[in-house]
Motif scaffolding. Structure first.
Motif: not given
Length: 281
Positions: A127-131, A52-59
């Protein structure tokens, strides 16, 4: 042309396994060369690229935050108009309008569902916060702040917050520490009586000032007897963890920037008050 892996693989394969080892080594070397070529082309490991891209993780982070808020609000039973107003207040703090506001409202409603999969949502948050600890801490503090918006935490809300903290990798002690700090922040924000001169007696003003200062110490999580060195260290640590620009750089959704600014401003104001009273620079 990438053949280095094939050469090494074939050499060592033949050395240890003759002809069969040669073919096996060539196969392993080919896989190595292929992965190296993809990496240099800008891809990462995984069947379909970098994930996932940065934008997708933020969403994902944004929607999960409001969904979990809805789940916390439902902890007391039927969601009341007050809980809905608290969610609305949070949306206003984030200055959400149009599609963003509708997305937050939909996520909040999903969180109220009886079958809401809290554990799997928290896994996606990690996962979206990448730990990143700072982002996970922000997510937890956001839930505490929303639950504490009316000035108190219901026992059922506390139980759910403990589940959320555990799902994000925080201990019960870490959660209780943040609950104390959030309560202190609430008292600090609403302890303005000392600045409303003429409306109260001198004794009341002194008591209000003392409470306001005590709350400031609790915001920084230091004792009133702490030395200036310890206070400065606590302040710098908290500011480093809550600085809006740093959080944004690590993947905080831009919609949540205002909340991050408010948090860092509370820390700054508490530190300024203690610094003034203690008389250090």
């Amino acid at each position: 042309m990438h053949i280095f892996g094939k050469i090494l693989g074939g050499f060592f394969g033949f050395l240890f396994g003759n002809v069969f080892g040669l073919f096996f080594g060539l196969f392993i070397g080919h896989q190595f060369d292929k992965a190296r070529r993809l990496n240099q082309a800008g891809f990462r490991s995984g069947a379909f690229g970098s994930g996932p891209s940065q934008t997708e993780r933020q969403e994902e982070f944004f929607k999960a935050a409001f969904a979990v808020m809805g789940h916390v609000a439902k902890a007391k039973g039927q969601v009341t108009a007050q809980e809905i107003q608290l969610a609305t207040t949070m949306m206003e703090r984030m200055n959400l309008h149009g599609e963003q506001r509708r997305a937050a409202q939909n996520a909040f409603r999903e969180g109220k569902d009886s079958g809401f999969p809290l554990d799997s949502v928290l896994e996606r948050v990690k996962i979206s916060a990448a730990g990143r600890f700072d982002l996970l801490q922000f997510f937890l503090e956001l839930q505490i702040s929303a639950a504490f918006a009316d000035g108190q935490i219901h026992p059922s809300e506390r139980d759910v917050l403990h589940k959320i903290a555990k799902g994000l990798g925080f201990s019960s002690a870490q959660l209780e520490q943040r609950l104390r700090m959030q309560e202190a922040a609430f008292r600090f924000q609403h302890g303005g009586g000392a600045h409303q001169g003429g409306q109260h007696s001198g004794a009341w003003q002194q008591e209000s000032q003392a409470d306001h200062l005590a709350a400031a110490y609790d915001v920084l999580d230091v004792s009133e007897n702490a030395e200036s060195k310890e206070i400065k260290r606590a302040y710098r640590k908290l500011m480093n963890e809550h600085h809006p620009d740093k959080l944004m750089a690590k993947g905080l959704p831009p919609e949540m920037m205002n909340v991050a600014k408010e948090k860092s401003q509370d820390i700054q104001n508490a530190y300024d008050l203690i610094k003034k009273v203690k008389g250090f620079k």
